[in-house]
Design an enzyme around this catalytic site. Structure first.
Site, short mmCIF file in Angstrom:
data_model
loop_
_atom_site.label_atom_id
_atom_site.label_comp_id
_atom_site.label_asym_id
_atom_site.label_seq_id
_atom_site.Cartn_x
_atom_site.Cartn_y
_atom_site.Cartn_z
N PHE A 25 0.84 -1.20 0.00
CA PHE A 25 0.00 0.00 0.00
C PHE A 25 0.88 1.26 0.00
CE2 PHE A 25 -2.88 3.03 2.32
CZ PHE A 25 -3.88 3.07 1.36
N LYS A 75 14.17 -6.48 6.39
CA LYS A 75 14.28 -5.49 7.47
C LYS A 75 15.49 -5.69 8.38
CE LYS A 75 9.36 -4.46 8.04
NZ LYS A 75 8.29 -4.24 9.01
N ASN A 96 13.10 -0.22 8.83
CA ASN A 96 12.15 -0.25 7.71
C ASN A 96 12.21 1.04 6.89
OD1 ASN A 96 10.86 1.53 9.45
ND2 ASN A 96 8.85 0.92 8.69
N GLY A 138 8.79 -10.12 14.72
CA GLY A 138 9.30 -8.78 14.46
C GLY A 138 8.43 -7.67 15.06
N GLY A 252 -4.77 -2.97 12.65
CA GLY A 252 -3.42 -2.62 12.22
C GLY A 252 -3.32 -1.51 11.18
P1 ATR Z 1 6.09 -10.46 12.27
O1 ATR Z 1 7.46 -10.06 11.82
O2 ATR Z 1 4.98 -9.91 11.43
O3 ATR Z 1 5.87 -10.24 13.74
P2 ATR Z 1 6.86 -13.22 12.53
O4 ATR Z 1 8.21 -12.74 12.92
O5 ATR Z 1 6.77 -14.30 11.53
O6 ATR Z 1 5.99 -12.04 11.98
O7 ATR Z 1 6.08 -13.63 13.86
C1 ATR Z 1 4.92 -14.31 13.83
C2 ATR Z 1 4.43 -14.58 15.27
O8 ATR Z 1 3.18 -15.25 15.17
C3 ATR Z 1 5.34 -15.48 16.08
O9 ATR Z 1 5.31 -15.07 17.43
C4 ATR Z 1 4.68 -16.85 15.93
O10 ATR Z 1 4.91 -17.73 17.01
P3 ATR Z 1 6.26 -18.63 17.13
O11 ATR Z 1 7.32 -17.73 17.67
O12 ATR Z 1 5.89 -19.72 18.05
O13 ATR Z 1 6.54 -19.12 15.73
C5 ATR Z 1 3.24 -16.46 15.93
N1 ATR Z 1 2.38 -17.47 15.30
C6 ATR Z 1 2.29 -17.78 14.00
N2 ATR Z 1 1.36 -18.74 13.80
C7 ATR Z 1 0.85 -19.06 15.02
C8 ATR Z 1 -0.14 -19.98 15.52
N3 ATR Z 1 -0.82 -20.77 14.67
N4 ATR Z 1 -0.39 -20.00 16.85
C9 ATR Z 1 0.26 -19.20 17.69
N5 ATR Z 1 1.22 -18.32 17.32
C10 ATR Z 1 1.51 -18.24 16.00
#
Ligand code: ATR
Length: 294
Positions: A25, A75, A96, A138, A252
């Site tokens: 976006f 990033k 970023n 992140g 968000g």
């Molecule tokens: P971002 O950078 O957008 O924060 P990310 O670094 O991929 O994305 O983080 C995703 C988060 O969602 C993580 O905390 C992940 O948990 P894990 O550390 O255990 O991997 C969490 N997450 C993703 N799918 C999930 C699920 N089905 N249930 C619970 N937590 C989930």
């Protein structure tokens, strides 16, 4: 024939690097901000593969590109190729936004600035509050650093993988005097007074769009504000449940707009006042909802 003058030899060039980039976006957002502020600039999306990242950064300097946004997956890795990193961005461990300085780029993290402005403009106060962060990726880094900077009373980091929650605890523990607890979702009801809750996991998006990481809505009994980083769907199950329990629910989209405004401010050495920022956000929201039936 129409002679087009909108781009000429003096037009400044900005852009965004990431992969994928097609759904971003930011080009609409930044192009509108440049236009609204009468700044002669263009903003272009660039898809950059991991192995091309260094080349892309160096070439951007050669081409006199004035600033770049950096998105997934670059990033963290982009930090290797820039000249300077702002202190908060260093703490978060991700940038970023790149701004051209004397002989390189300086990196900033406006995700945290976007989050800060989201709280400010929704009148959410986190100082002296019990702050809960769901997730440890992140976006959770930014929420944790902000909660520490704003002197929350205590911080709970809830995550499926406890080691990742501990990594965030380590990141902030030198700067934060209050207690930092790490736990998994099974024990979430142990948190008795979750006043401010940040939802930073991907649960609630895509195929999981009927799910919430919080299974028992009584969790929100004492919650004042629930903030989700997701904006598709517009209202996640997490936010629906929070709202049902009379909490303020913020998705968000505010963060998306305010991080962009913060990048724009950094590049152009100007400040957009809160009233104007809110006006921009509302216009973008109307546009986005109209386009996406949200
Ligand atoms: P971002 O950078 O957008 O924060 P990310 O670094 O991929 O994305 O983080 C995703 C988060 O969602 C993580 O905390 C992940 O948990 P894990 O550390 O255990 O991997 C969490 N997450 C993703 N799918 C999930 C699920 N089905 N249930 C619970 N937590 C989930």
């Amino acid at each position: 024939m129409n002679i087009i003058e909108s781009i000429n030899g003096k037009t400044k060039v900005f852009g965004i690097i990431g992969n994928p980039i097609e759904h971003s976006f930011s080009p609409v957002l930044q192009t509108t901000l440049f236009k609204e502020n009468n700044i002669d600039a263009v903003y272009v999306p660039f898809r950059v593969e991991n192995e091309e990242l260094e080349n892309a950064v160096l070439s951007s300097l050669s081409l006199n590109i004035q600033g770049l946004n950096v998105t997934v997956p670059h990033k963290i890795s982009v930090m290797k190729y820039i000249k300077e990193i702002d202190e908060t961005a260093k703490k978060i461990g991700a940038v970023n936004t790149l701004k051209k300085i004397e002989d390189g780029f300086k990196g900033f993290n406006t995700d945290i600035l976007g989050l800060e402005k989201t709280l400010l403009l929704n009148q959410i106060e986190i100082t002296e509050k019990t702050v809960v962060i769901l997730g440890a990726g992140g976006a959770a880094n930014s929420a944790a650093v902000l909660a520490a900077e704003k002197k929350a009373k205590e911080i709970y980091i809830v995550n499926r993988t406890i080691d990742n929650a501990k990594r965030i605890k380590k990141l902030i523990k030198n700067d934060f005097k209050g207690d930092i607890h790490t736990l998994d979702f099974e024990n979430i009801m142990d948190i008795k007074n979750p006043q401010i809750v940040f939802q930073t996991t991907s649960v609630g998006m895509g195929e999981n769009n009927k799910e919430s990481p919080v299974k028992n809505i009584d969790f929100f009994k004492n919650t004042e504000a629930a903030i989700d980083i997701i904006y598709t769907p517009w209202e996640t199950q997490f936010l629906k449940d929070a709202r049902k329990m009379n909490c303020m629910a913020v998705n968000g989209f505010d963060m998306l707009i305010y991080q962009g405004i913060a990048s724009f401010e950094i590049w152009n050495d100007l400040t957009i006042n809160n009233e104007k920022a809110l006006e921009f956000k509302n216009s973008f929201e109307d546009y986005y909802k109209g386009k996406n039936n949200a």
